[in-house]
Design an enzyme around this catalytic site. Sequence first.
Site, PDB file in Angstrom:
ATOM      1  N   THR A  15       0.825  -1.211   0.000  1.00  7.39           N
ATOM      2  CA  THR A  15       0.000   0.000   0.000  1.00  7.39           C
ATOM      3  C   THR A  15       0.857   1.258   0.000  1.00  7.39           C
ATOM      4  O   THR A  15       2.043   1.240   0.307  1.00  7.39           O
ATOM      5  CB  THR A  15      -0.939   0.024   1.224  1.00  7.39           C
ATOM      6  OG1 THR A  15      -0.166   0.051   2.421  1.00  7.39           O
ATOM      7  CG2 THR A  15      -1.859  -1.180   1.232  1.00  7.39           C
ATOM      8  N   ASP A  16       0.210   2.366  -0.355  1.00 10.96           N
ATOM      9  CA  ASP A  16       0.900   3.661  -0.384  1.00 10.96           C
ATOM     10  C   ASP A  16       0.447   4.504   0.814  1.00 10.96           C
ATOM     11  O   ASP A  16      -0.237   4.014   1.709  1.00 10.96           O
ATOM     12  CB  ASP A  16       0.645   4.380  -1.711  1.00 10.96           C
ATOM     13  CG  ASP A  16      -0.837   4.639  -1.971  1.00 10.96           C
ATOM     14  OD1 ASP A  16      -1.654   4.608  -1.015  1.00 10.96           O
ATOM     15  OD2 ASP A  16      -1.179   4.896  -3.137  1.00 10.96           O
ATOM     16  N   MET A  17       0.816   5.777   0.825  1.00 12.98           N
ATOM     17  CA  MET A  17       0.483   6.651   1.953  1.00 12.98           C
ATOM     18  C   MET A  17      -1.018   6.880   2.112  1.00 12.98           C
ATOM     19  O   MET A  17      -1.481   7.305   3.163  1.00 12.98           O
ATOM     20  CB  MET A  17       1.203   7.997   1.815  1.00 12.98           C
ATOM     21  CG  MET A  17       2.709   7.857   2.027  1.00 12.98           C
ATOM     22  SD  MET A  17       3.577   9.431   1.916  1.00 12.98           S
ATOM     23  CE  MET A  17       2.846  10.334   3.251  1.00 12.98           C
TER      24      MET A  17
END
Length: 141
Positions: A15-17
């Site tokens: 996942t990203d931010m």
Amino acid sequence: MKIVETPIQVRYQETDMMGVVYHANYLVWFEIGRTAFIDALGFKYSEIENQGVVSPVIDANMSFKTPVRYGEDAQVKTWVEEYDGLRVTYGYEIVHGDGEIAVTGKTKHVIVKKDNFRPVSIRRSFPDWHEACLKAMENES
């Protein structure tokens, strides 16, 4: 047509931010689905590679519908979209646990000699794989 469904458990590092799966990871999931699909046809990539060939991606595309988030379960559906004896295009849908489509895509592949990357005809060099691809595209009744 034959469709193989492969479960994916979303990992935190994917996942990203924003807490959603980073877009490049969907290509990894496509590969997981494609490998499972080829296994379901009765073949193993490693055995094919032992014959001195590899199957690079020559084209890829994705369309994003809804985000997949950490902790969710997802599934990759994989099938043969097109096949002409030389190139194989696999189709994909990544779906949420409830069946909602998150991502769609395609990857196109050729078989090439490992040492010089010259194309190899699947139809002539791998007749069993050729027949399996044709059969996988047939409508199941």
